[in-house]
Design a protein around this motif. Structure first.
Motif, short mmCIF file in Angstrom:
data_model
loop_
_atom_site.label_atom_id
_atom_site.label_comp_id
_atom_site.label_asym_id
_atom_site.label_seq_id
_atom_site.Cartn_x
_atom_site.Cartn_y
_atom_site.Cartn_z
N GLU A 22 30.45 56.14 -10.30
CA GLU A 22 30.66 54.50 -9.84
C GLU A 22 30.36 54.46 -8.58
O GLU A 22 30.53 55.14 -7.43
N VAL A 23 29.59 53.16 -8.30
CA VAL A 23 29.29 52.92 -6.97
C VAL A 23 30.05 51.67 -6.80
O VAL A 23 30.30 50.54 -7.19
N ARG A 24 31.23 51.90 -5.45
CA ARG A 24 31.79 50.68 -4.83
C ARG A 24 31.06 50.12 -3.86
O ARG A 24 30.74 50.69 -2.85
N MET A 25 30.77 48.66 -3.93
CA MET A 25 29.80 48.10 -3.07
C MET A 25 30.62 47.29 -2.20
O MET A 25 31.48 46.54 -2.40
N CYS A 26 30.54 47.40 -0.79
CA CYS A 26 31.10 46.68 0.33
C CYS A 26 29.93 45.93 1.06
O CYS A 26 29.06 46.53 1.76
N HIS A 27 29.92 44.44 0.91
CA HIS A 27 29.10 43.70 1.71
C HIS A 27 29.37 43.04 3.12
O HIS A 27 30.79 42.86 3.37
N ARG A 28 28.64 43.48 3.87
CA ARG A 28 28.78 43.20 5.37
C ARG A 28 29.34 41.97 5.49
O ARG A 28 30.07 41.66 6.57
N ALA A 29 28.84 40.93 4.98
CA ALA A 29 29.22 39.50 5.25
C ALA A 29 30.69 39.22 4.97
O ALA A 29 31.07 37.90 5.21
N ARG A 30 31.40 39.86 4.06
CA ARG A 30 32.83 39.68 4.11
C ARG A 30 33.81 39.42 4.94
O ARG A 30 33.60 40.21 6.20
N SER A 31 34.36 38.22 5.08
CA SER A 31 34.97 37.87 6.45
C SER A 31 36.44 38.49 6.49
O SER A 31 37.04 38.62 7.57
N GLN A 32 37.06 38.88 5.20
CA GLN A 32 38.34 39.61 5.22
C GLN A 32 37.98 40.92 5.86
O GLN A 32 37.19 41.68 5.54
N PRO A 33 39.20 41.56 6.72
CA PRO A 33 39.15 42.87 6.75
C PRO A 33 39.14 43.71 5.53
O PRO A 33 39.55 43.66 4.70
N TRP A 34 38.26 44.84 5.61
CA TRP A 34 37.95 45.84 4.55
C TRP A 34 39.31 46.70 4.57
O TRP A 34 39.71 47.09 5.51
N PRO A 35 40.06 47.04 3.20
CA PRO A 35 41.11 48.12 3.30
C PRO A 35 40.37 49.49 3.37
O PRO A 35 40.14 49.81 2.19
N VAL A 36 40.01 50.04 4.27
CA VAL A 36 39.53 50.93 4.73
C VAL A 36 39.88 52.35 3.80
O VAL A 36 39.02 52.87 3.08
N GLN A 37 41.04 52.57 4.08
CA GLN A 37 41.67 53.63 3.39
C GLN A 37 41.62 53.55 1.96
O GLN A 37 41.27 54.74 1.21
N GLU A 38 41.85 52.32 1.24
CA GLU A 38 41.86 52.15 0.07
C GLU A 38 40.51 52.31 -0.45
O GLU A 38 40.26 52.84 -1.61
N LEU A 39 39.47 51.82 0.13
CA LEU A 39 38.20 51.73 -0.40
C LEU A 39 37.84 53.33 -0.34
O LEU A 39 36.74 53.87 -1.15
N LEU A 40 38.10 54.15 0.43
CA LEU A 40 37.52 55.69 0.51
C LEU A 40 38.51 56.40 -0.41
O LEU A 40 38.35 57.77 -0.79
N GLU A 41 39.64 55.97 -1.23
CA GLU A 41 40.08 56.79 -2.02
C GLU A 41 39.48 57.27 -2.93
O GLU A 41 38.62 56.57 -3.97
N GLU A 42 39.43 58.48 -3.17
CA GLU A 42 38.69 59.36 -4.35
C GLU A 42 37.38 58.98 -3.89
O GLU A 42 36.48 59.80 -4.68
N ALA A 43 36.70 58.54 -2.87
CA ALA A 43 35.32 58.56 -2.68
C ALA A 43 34.77 60.03 -2.25
O ALA A 43 35.38 60.89 -1.68
N ASP A 44 33.35 60.25 -2.74
CA ASP A 44 32.88 61.45 -2.57
C ASP A 44 31.83 61.32 -1.55
O ASP A 44 31.28 62.43 -1.22
N LEU A 45 31.34 60.04 -1.51
CA LEU A 45 30.16 59.91 -0.72
C LEU A 45 30.24 58.36 0.03
O LEU A 45 30.61 57.52 -0.57
N VAL A 46 29.80 58.26 1.21
CA VAL A 46 29.44 56.89 1.83
C VAL A 46 27.94 56.88 2.20
O VAL A 46 27.60 57.69 2.75
N VAL A 47 27.46 55.65 1.40
CA VAL A 47 26.30 55.41 1.94
C VAL A 47 26.01 54.07 2.56
O VAL A 47 26.73 53.22 2.02
N SER A 48 25.20 54.05 3.65
CA SER A 48 25.07 52.58 4.10
C SER A 48 23.71 52.14 4.24
O SER A 48 22.82 53.26 4.46
N LEU A 49 23.38 50.98 3.99
CA LEU A 49 21.83 50.68 3.86
C LEU A 49 21.42 49.76 5.24
O LEU A 49 22.34 49.45 6.05
#
Length: 228
Positions: free
Chosen positions: A28-55
């Motif tokens: 599964e790919v979880r997509m975070c778009h940089r334009a989001r105005s609300q703070p990202w829930p970083v710890q929640e987003l990284l939960e169980e993540a095996d890789l971070v990719v930024s473009l």
């Protein structure tokens, strides 16, 4: 095995990387778009993540208007590094990673847009190219990082811990490049870029680009990302 991806909404195509994820059992790919105005829930987003990719991005790392988005992105990298999660950072993403690691980018003397050959320390795992470059800022190599490839203009790839920073675009398919050129055609032509040659080469070497991206990602995933 989820992959957390940070991208501009307009430039969030993973292209050849999607095949690489499938080949190495990433799901599964979880997509975070940089334009989001609300703070990202970083710890929640990284939960169980095996890789971070930024473009890449439409912004420059020097743009004040996108400073808060970069700060959020830096928090993602910081938390990933603390958790031992591998990071693959591409173009703008690589420059933001460098910033987080204490090496801010600087403006290039001129834009570097086109197909480039790189001087690679290991062409078996990091092919020399041609790779697609499209950037206005120069990648800086942090203290403690290992430079893996460069052009006469600037560094192109470095490894730092379980992170890989890549200035060029291994992910972009010919069809995606066609789309991006159409979005930016007037600006590219003003900069003297031969847009027909740029896209023609993408189509001409499509299978080679796919194979090179598989090599690059395979070397990253089995070596750097694995902590070897």
């Amino acid at each position: 095995m989820p992959v957390l991806t940070v991208a501009d909404e307009e430039l969030d195509a993973l292209g050849y990387l999607t095949e690489c994820f499938d080949m190495h059992g990433l799901g599964e790919v979880r997509m975070c778009h940089r334009a989001r105005s609300q703070p990202w829930p970083v710890q929640e987003l990284l939960e169980e993540a095996d890789l971070v990719v930024s473009l890449g991005s439409l912004s420059s790392v020097r743009d004040e208007a996108t400073q808060e988005a970069r700060a959020q992105e830096c928090r993602v990298y910081r938390a990933a590094i603390e958790r031992g999660i591998p990071v693959l950072a591409i173009c703008y993403g690589a420059q933001v990673l460098s910033q987080e690691l204490g090496a801010p980018s600087r403006e290039a003397p001129s834009s570097e847009i086109g197909w480039v050959e790189v001087d690679s320390v290991d062409s078996a795992t990091l092919p020399t190219g041609p790779w697609l470059d499209w950037h206005d800022d120069l990648l800086a190599v942090p203290v403690g990082a290992t430079l893996l490839a460069r052009t006469p203009v600037a560094p192109q790839v470095y490894a730092h811990g379980r992170c890989l920073a890549v200035q060029f675009h291994p992910e972009v398919t010919p069809e995606e490049l066609d789309r991006r050129v159409a979005m930016n055609r007037d600006a590219l032509e003003e900069q003297g870029v031969d847009v027909e040659a740029l896209t023609a080469q993408a189509h001409r070497q499509g299978e080679r680009s796919r194979a090179m991206t598989r090599q690059l990602f395979g070397g990253f995933w089995s070596g750097i990302a694995a902590g070897r």
